[in-house]
Motif scaffolding. Sequence first.
Motif, PDB file in Angstrom:
ATOM      1  N   CYS A  55       0.849  -1.192   0.000  1.00 33.35           N
ATOM      2  CA  CYS A  55       0.000   0.000   0.000  1.00 33.35           C
ATOM      3  C   CYS A  55       0.884   1.242   0.000  1.00 33.35           C
ATOM      4  N   PHE A 108       1.816  -7.124   1.781  1.00 30.85           N
ATOM      5  CA  PHE A 108       0.953  -8.272   2.033  1.00 30.85           C
ATOM      6  C   PHE A 108       0.787  -9.056   0.741  1.00 30.85           C
ATOM      7  N   HIS A 168      -6.701   2.017  -0.142  1.00 35.03           N
ATOM      8  CA  HIS A 168      -7.029   1.430  -1.438  1.00 35.03           C
ATOM      9  C   HIS A 168      -5.965   1.753  -2.489  1.00 35.03           C
ATOM     10  N   PRO A 182      -9.421  -4.090  15.677  1.00 34.18           N
ATOM     11  CA  PRO A 182     -10.801  -4.491  15.355  1.00 34.18           C
ATOM     12  C   PRO A 182     -11.643  -4.577  16.632  1.00 34.18           C
ATOM     13  N   GLY A 229      -1.539 -11.149  -2.128  1.00 32.89           N
ATOM     14  CA  GLY A 229      -2.853 -11.250  -2.745  1.00 32.89           C
ATOM     15  C   GLY A 229      -2.881 -12.494  -3.617  1.00 32.89           C
ATOM     16  N   HIS A 236       2.971  -0.925   3.758  1.00 33.15           N
ATOM     17  CA  HIS A 236       2.572  -2.218   4.308  1.00 33.15           C
ATOM     18  C   HIS A 236       2.584  -3.250   3.173  1.00 33.15           C
ATOM     19  N   CYS A 244      -7.615  -3.620  -0.867  1.00 37.07           N
ATOM     20  CA  CYS A 244      -7.243  -2.661   0.168  1.00 37.07           C
ATOM     21  C   CYS A 244      -6.247  -3.313   1.119  1.00 37.07           C
ATOM     22  N   CYS A 245      -5.466  -2.486   1.771  1.00 34.63           N
ATOM     23  CA  CYS A 245      -4.450  -2.950   2.713  1.00 34.63           C
ATOM     24  C   CYS A 245      -5.131  -3.510   3.961  1.00 34.63           C
ATOM     25  N   PRO A 246      -4.746  -4.714   4.410  1.00 43.59           N
ATOM     26  CA  PRO A 246      -5.353  -5.277   5.616  1.00 43.59           C
ATOM     27  C   PRO A 246      -4.906  -4.573   6.899  1.00 43.59           C
ATOM     28  N   VAL A 247      -3.867  -3.750   6.825  1.00 43.15           N
ATOM     29  CA  VAL A 247      -3.378  -3.055   8.011  1.00 43.15           C
ATOM     30  C   VAL A 247      -4.046  -1.695   8.167  1.00 43.15           C
ATOM     31  N   CYS A 248      -4.032  -0.876   7.098  1.00 39.79           N
ATOM     32  CA  CYS A 248      -4.518   0.507   7.216  1.00 39.79           C
ATOM     33  C   CYS A 248      -5.753   0.780   6.362  1.00 39.79           C
ATOM     34  N   ASP A 249      -6.225  -0.212   5.621  1.00 46.94           N
ATOM     35  CA  ASP A 249      -7.418  -0.087   4.786  1.00 46.94           C
ATOM     36  C   ASP A 249      -7.244   0.861   3.605  1.00 46.94           C
TER      37      ASP A 249
END
Length: 158
Positions: free
Chosen positions: A10, A16, A43, A149, A18, A14, A36-41
């Motif tokens: 991202c 990750f 896009h 979360p 896919g 970050h 979207c990034c799983p850490v900071c959301d």
Amino acid sequence: MSLKVFDLECEHGHVFEGWFSSRESYDEQISRGLLCCPVCDSHEVKRKLSAPRINVGAQESLGAPASAPVPPPLPSAMPTEAQMRAIQGQLLQELRSVIRKSDNVGTQFAQEARRMHEGDIEPRAIRGQATVQEYQELADDGIIAMPIPDFLDDDRLQ
């Protein structure tokens, strides 16, 4: 069915993975804004360069000389479904315990994180609320923070 595994990053750095059915599937999801990034959301996601997997076993079956004998595969040590559920439950309990031990600073989260980063107060584990803009400003200043979360935070658990 074979999957394409891409290293993604991202705009905040970050990294990750896919998993996609094809390169076209990745391109379509990017164009539709679905990734979207799983850490900071964020896009703003791009594909990183990654090394492809090379299947050397196919060459050996075609008669290419083997450089060394290949040891037999080890027995599978994959946990059972019940063991996986137990491991996941333990992991969630540990995460909740760590979060419980942190100081809830409420809406002062960004200010407290910045004060720790600048050395004005002693570092400690904190949690609280921050806006997307506050998270962005912290990240821009090199301060690592991420949302927790709701299901991990006893204060917000319904």
